[in-house]
Motif scaffolding. Structure first.
Motif, PDB file in Angstrom:
ATOM      1  N   GLN A 211       0.827  -1.209   0.000  1.00 27.58           N
ATOM      2  CA  GLN A 211       0.000   0.000   0.000  1.00 27.58           C
ATOM      3  C   GLN A 211       0.861   1.259   0.000  1.00 27.58           C
ATOM      4  OE1 GLN A 211      -4.146  -1.388   2.254  1.00 27.58           O
ATOM      5  NE2 GLN A 211      -2.603  -0.260   3.374  1.00 27.58           N
ATOM      6  N   ARG A 212       2.053   1.178   0.594  1.00 32.68           N
ATOM      7  CA  ARG A 212       2.931   2.350   0.617  1.00 32.68           C
ATOM      8  C   ARG A 212       3.525   2.647  -0.751  1.00 32.68           C
ATOM      9  NH1 ARG A 212       4.371   6.268  -0.127  1.00 32.68           N
ATOM     10  NH2 ARG A 212       5.983   7.591   0.793  1.00 32.68           N
ATOM     11  N   PHE A 213       3.976   1.618  -1.449  1.00 38.42           N
ATOM     12  CA  PHE A 213       4.700   1.849  -2.691  1.00 38.42           C
ATOM     13  C   PHE A 213       3.856   1.628  -3.947  1.00 38.42           C
ATOM     14  CE2 PHE A 213       7.990   0.711   0.439  1.00 38.42           C
ATOM     15  CZ  PHE A 213       8.761   1.864   0.363  1.00 38.42           C
ATOM     16  N   GLY A 215       0.144   1.726  -3.691  1.00 36.41           N
ATOM     17  CA  GLY A 215      -1.240   1.917  -3.268  1.00 36.41           C
ATOM     18  C   GLY A 215      -1.888   3.116  -3.935  1.00 36.41           C
ATOM     19  N   ASN A 216      -3.169   3.250  -3.689  1.00 32.05           N
ATOM     20  CA  ASN A 216      -3.941   4.372  -4.233  1.00 32.05           C
ATOM     21  C   ASN A 216      -4.552   5.238  -3.140  1.00 32.05           C
ATOM     22  OD1 ASN A 216      -5.788   2.545  -3.268  1.00 32.05           O
ATOM     23  ND2 ASN A 216      -6.950   2.340  -5.178  1.00 32.05           N
ATOM     24  N   GLY A 217      -4.021   5.100  -1.906  1.00 36.41           N
ATOM     25  CA  GLY A 217      -4.548   5.865  -0.786  1.00 36.41           C
ATOM     26  C   GLY A 217      -5.711   5.210  -0.077  1.00 36.41           C
ATOM     27  N   TRP A 221      -6.852  -1.167  -1.168  1.00 32.92           N
ATOM     28  CA  TRP A 221      -7.117  -0.653  -2.515  1.00 32.92           C
ATOM     29  C   TRP A 221      -8.616  -0.501  -2.808  1.00 32.92           C
ATOM     30  CZ3 TRP A 221      -3.299  -4.057  -1.275  1.00 32.92           C
ATOM     31  CH2 TRP A 221      -1.997  -3.673  -1.550  1.00 32.92           C
ATOM     32  N   ASP A 231      -1.503   4.993   2.649  1.00 33.84           N
ATOM     33  CA  ASP A 231      -0.140   4.833   2.152  1.00 33.84           C
ATOM     34  C   ASP A 231       0.939   5.253   3.143  1.00 33.84           C
ATOM     35  OD1 ASP A 231      -0.953   7.414   1.990  1.00 33.84           O
ATOM     36  OD2 ASP A 231      -0.358   7.746  -0.087  1.00 33.84           O
ATOM     37  N   PHE A 232       0.708   6.318   3.907  1.00 31.43           N
ATOM     38  CA  PHE A 232       1.757   6.783   4.807  1.00 31.43           C
ATOM     39  C   PHE A 232       1.142   7.364   6.077  1.00 31.43           C
ATOM     40  CE2 PHE A 232       4.545  10.045   6.553  1.00 31.43           C
ATOM     41  CZ  PHE A 232       5.697   9.310   6.727  1.00 31.43           C
ATOM     42  N   VAL A 234       2.930   3.583   7.097  1.00 29.83           N
ATOM     43  CA  VAL A 234       2.457   2.245   6.759  1.00 29.83           C
ATOM     44  C   VAL A 234       1.496   1.763   7.846  1.00 29.83           C
ATOM     45  CG1 VAL A 234       3.167  -0.147   6.482  1.00 29.83           C
ATOM     46  CG2 VAL A 234       4.488   1.671   5.408  1.00 29.83           C
ATOM     47  N   TYR A 350      13.731   4.116   0.922  1.00 33.17           N
ATOM     48  CA  TYR A 350      12.473   4.840   1.148  1.00 33.17           C
ATOM     49  C   TYR A 350      12.725   6.277   1.592  1.00 33.17           C
ATOM     50  CZ  TYR A 350       8.384   6.302   3.829  1.00 33.17           C
ATOM     51  OH  TYR A 350       7.342   7.008   4.349  1.00 33.17           O
TER      52      TYR A 350
END
Length: 896
Positions: A211-213, A215-217, A221, A231-232, A234, A350
């Motif tokens: 989801q972090r790298f 993902g779509n927020g 998903w 996403d952030f 994690v 990251y």
């Protein structure tokens, strides 16, 4: 994970019998046929129970972010199905099970405490257990509070509907634990359960990193959280990164166990202790490598949460679990180095900004209070609240309704939980509940000590793995509420069940469960209680889940509606209010006992009426309508309704909706002072007198003495009585706490008071001064503007002493505006430069700074700022002209 079921022997083939004996044999073989069918049924039920465990551990945590109530309903269903699938075969064909472990007494006592919180009690009994109702809910059962229904509060729980939901979840936890202990009939099945937890932690970590790298927020998903992005930092499937870090901390021990067992398997093969095929060896090697990769991924995911507490408990759990390797440093290095390298490289790729920020927060903090921000203030309020409920608590789930009575500082957030599992349990269940928690922790210690005393080798190592997660749970609960997150709590229960059975199975000197009557008693108890418990669970859990979607949508739209309200037109805000109200009405339709929705809905009805009045033909506020009704003296409620309909049309129905909904809300959540204020505002519809309104306001202040909204509305009632000084006394605290309330106070006072009077009475901070300055500017009262600006200049040095203020860009911008207006040009320019330093990428801000520096003939600094701005907008004529003039001045100086 392989199924928990044990293999069931196939039925033996029948012998061929002589023809003259076949009739007799057919009758005799009917019993084996029934036994065969019975065995098949038992196997299917056993598989159903195994499936319930898998769904609970793998699926329920995945719903923690946006669908927690639905996840709770699924867990409750899995727990009850697990109980039935085990109990029915146990009654039909009793099998060997676990003897009583001692946890049963804790489980039943906990359920009894929560049930007692829901039982209606007499006034004397209630006062003996909790005198809070008499002291704080003084309108209940009084003639002055007839609008409340005239009934005294009669339960220990202040929030019975929430406590009922908590009871259902507690019963589900109890059934899940007790039955799981019975199903773990061997060490192999305990290991299967440990591997299931390991898989759950690894999958969750992979989802978090993905989801972090990539993902779509959205969570998984698919699901949108009202105010959190996936996403952030994690978070995986949790709405809070701390809880995600805790979840994988519970699973790191089982992951290390998988790695450890595969290592032992290979070592045994190489030393010749076991005969293993090449396929088995390859499988062990694959398991070891997969476990190492999973440990590395989990380590990276935890560090990407930026959670201080989560990282610490993960390291604690990892350290305890890694001790299974003993003093074998070579084996430890094989475990630790790959995980650290992978996590380190991942963090470097990251970026370390997040971790550096967290580290700087720790190193710069001057005290634990600074480090924990609002936690210490919340804990201090709970320390004051707990003595009122110390015996049996305020009711499970009541924390969010209780703490505001004692929380004196406003942090702009609603603390749904106590940020400490122990404090919340003490508040909600009293000394009785905390004693049971201590007993559970002590029992786990007894299990691990007993395992070490009477066993060697694998059983000891397994207990270390299991206790690693439990140590993390006990430690993390000091500063978080992980026990109140079902996705985390059910895994904790799984570890406790495995630890219990590991202890029991380590005792090889006695038979396990064969002579115990406990499994049979438990089975009969589950079957007999299943109908009432199932009805209660279905009623509560399904209703909670049914309203969850609309509740999340309400929160989403409510947050957006409160953002930049001043920039919105009244029409757009009214449209949002209609959507918000519709979602709240849907919540109540799905769950009539959703009193939190009822509380918010009553306030939304009043807000919609007020908004419509601002654009209507007859622009009377609710205060003016109430004063009119009380002055005219209508003879009946019907006459009031007819007049309202003639004066305001269909929108007057919102006033009646607010009255009805607030009545409903206050009966389910009597601690919300806002509900009493709504009743006081619209109580004239029910014929309430001014004296009764005053009692309702007093009740609201008693329950919410520090709420900015309550203080503001109570001040309005004092103004209606002509007590302006009393109103300002109420507003002084509210003015400093809430920006929205501050604007309402200013709009009430500015038309009637001068700047000097307001400054002396309210002593506003820098944000209040800015609001006053803006209000007088809109009213074109230049003298009052000058007074506010002069006050700001006089107190500027004092305001700078606050370290939080000096880091606020808005503070410097406000200072620039007011100091410039007051003629302090140099100080105003200094403020503008500080604002630019606080926001170095703000083009508009740096453009203003560059032009101001140019105006003050600070050409070198101005040229640096303006050249940066020209890179952004090469065609800006003002910037280009200023740069040209600076260059000419530099040229002329060089020629001279």
């Amino acid at each position: 994970m392989s199924a928990f079921t044990e293999s069931i022997a196939a039925p033996k083939p029948r012998r061929q019998t002589p023809k003259h004996q076949r009739g007799t044999t057919r009758r005799r073989t009917s019993a084996p046929s029934v036994a065969s069918e019975q065995s098949a049924l038992v196997a299917r039920l056993d598989q159903l129970g195994d499936g319930c465990v898998v769904v609970a551990v793998l699926v329920v945590p995945m719903m923690s972010a946006c669908l927690q109530d639905l996840g709770n309903a699924i867990f409750v269903a899995c727990s009850l199905l697990l109980g039935v699938s085990w109990a029915v075969p146990q009654i039909v064909a009793p099998r060997q099970g676990s003897a009583a472990s001692g946890a049963e007494f804790i489980v039943f006592a906990a359920i009894a405490v929560v049930c007692l919180q829901l039982v209606p009690l007499s006034g004397a009994t209630l006062k003996a257990f909790s005198p809070f109702a008499d002291d704080y809910l003084f309108l209940w059962g009084s003639e002055r509070g007839r609008v409340l229904g005239g009934h005294s509060w009669n339960t220990l729980s202040i929030t019975p509907s929430l406590t009922r939901s908590g009871l259902v979840l507690l019963i589900a936890y109890a059934v899940f634990f007790l039955v799981l202990v019975q199903k773990l009939t061997s060490a192999e099945r305990v290991d299967q359960l440990i591997r299931l937890v390991a898989v759950a932690a690894a999958v969750m970590a992979v989802i978090g990193i993905a989801q972090r790298f990539a993902g779509n927020g959205l969570f998984l998903w698919m699901f949108e959280h009202p105010f959190r992005a996936a996403d952030f930092p994690v978070k995986a499937a949790f709405s809070n990164q701390n809880h995600f870090a805790h979840f994988v901390s519970l699973g790191v021990g089982p992951l290390i166990w998988c790695w450890h067992q595969s290592n032992l398997s290979q070592q045994s093969a190489f030393t010749g202790k076991q005969q293993q095929t090449s396929v088995t060896l390859r499988r062990s090697e694959t398991t070891r490598n997969a476990a190492l990769v999973a440990i590395a991924i989990v380590s990276l995911a935890v560090f990407l949460t930026n959670s201080r507490g989560g990282i610490l408990v993960f390291l604690l759990a990892s350290g305890v679990a890694a001790s299974v390797a003993g003093l074998n440093l070579r084996m430890l290095m094989k475990l630790i180095i790959p995980a650290l390298l992978f996590a380190g490289l991942g963090i470097l790729a990251y970026g370390t900004d997040g971790l550096e920020h967290k580290w700087n927060t720790i190193t710069r903090a001057q005290s634990l209070h600074d480090l924990s921000q609002g936690r210490f203030a919340l804990w201090a309020s709970l320390v004051e609240a707990i003595p009122h409920f110390w015996k049996l608590g305020s009711g499970v789930g009541s924390h969010a309704e209780v703490y505001p009575t004692w929380l004196a500082e406003d942090f702009g957030v609603r603390f749904s939980h106590a940020e400490s599992g122990y404090l919340q349990i003490l508040l909600e269940t009293g000394v009785a509940g905390l004693t049971l928690v201590a007993a559970a922790i002590g029992l786990c210690m007894y299990w691990i000590i007993g395992t070490f005393r009477r066993s060697q080798g694998t059983a000891r190592s397994r207990s270390l793995i299991l206790v690693a997660g439990l140590v993390a749970s006990v430690a993390h609960s000091l500063v978080d509420f992980v026990w109140y997150i079902p996705g985390c709590m059910l895994v904790t229960i799984v570890l406790m069940a495995a630890l219990c059975r590991n202890f029991q199975l380590s005792d090889t000197s006695s038979s396990q469960g064969g002579e115990s009557r406990w499994p049979q008693a438990l089975a009969w108890g589950l079957v007999l209680c299943m109908l009432p418990v199932g009805n209660l669970s279905a009623d509560v859990a399904v209703r909670d889940a049914a309203s969850e979607d609309d509740w999340n949508l309400y929160r989403k739209f409510a947050i957006h509606a409160n953002d930049n309200v001043a920039a919105d037109s009244p029409e757009s805000l009214n449209e949002r209010l209609d959507v918000i109200i519709q979602h709240l009405e849907n919540c109540l339709a799905a769950d009539p006992q959703d009193y939190r929705s009822a509380s918010n809905l009553a306030a939304m009805y009043l807000r919609r009426f007020e908004r419509q009045q601002e654009t209507g033909s007859n622009r009377m506020s609710i205060r003016e309508i109430r004063n009119t009704v009380q002055t005219v003296g209508f003879e009946s409620a019907r006459e009031i309704a007819e007049w309202l309909n003639r004066a305001f049309g269909p929108r007057s129905a919102d006033l009646y909706r607010a009255l009805t909904t607030a009545r409903k809300a206050v009966r389910g959540q009597p601690m919300r002072g806002e509900n009493y204020l709504i009743l006081a505002q619209v109580g004239f519809l029910a014929g309430l007198s001014e004296n009764e309104e005053e009692h309702l306001v007093a009740q609201a202040i008693r329950l919410r003495p520090h709420s900015a909204g309550v203080l503001f509305v109570s001040g309005l009632f004092l103004i209606d009585k002509g007590d302006i000084e009393g109103a300002i006394e109420k507003w002084r605290t509210a003015f400093l706490q809430d920006a929205h309330i501050r604007s309402l106070i200013i709009s009430s006072l500015v038309p009637n008071l001068s700047a000097t009077e307001i400054l002396e009475k309210l002593s506003p901070d820098h944000t209040g001064l800015q609001s006053l300055f803006t209000a007088y500017a809109a009213d074109k009262r230049t003298d009052d503007q000058q007074t506010v600006a002069a006050w700001y200049a006089q107190n500027f040095e004092r305001m700078l002493q606050d370290p939080n203020v000096s880091r606020d860009r808005n503070f410097w911008l406000q200072g620039h505006q007011m100091l410039k207006f007051n003629g302090h040009e140099k100080l105003a320019l200094y403020c503008l430069s500080q604002a630019a330093q606080a926001a170095p990428h703000d083009f508009a801000l740096r453009r203003s700074l560059g032009l101001e520096l140019f105006r003050h003939e600070q050409f070198d600094d101005a040229l640096r700022e303006l050249k940066w701005c020209r890179l952004k907008t090469p065609d800006d004529t003002k910037i280009n002209e200023a740069i040209k003039q600076i260059s000419n001045k530099h040229r002329s100086r060089g020629e001279s």
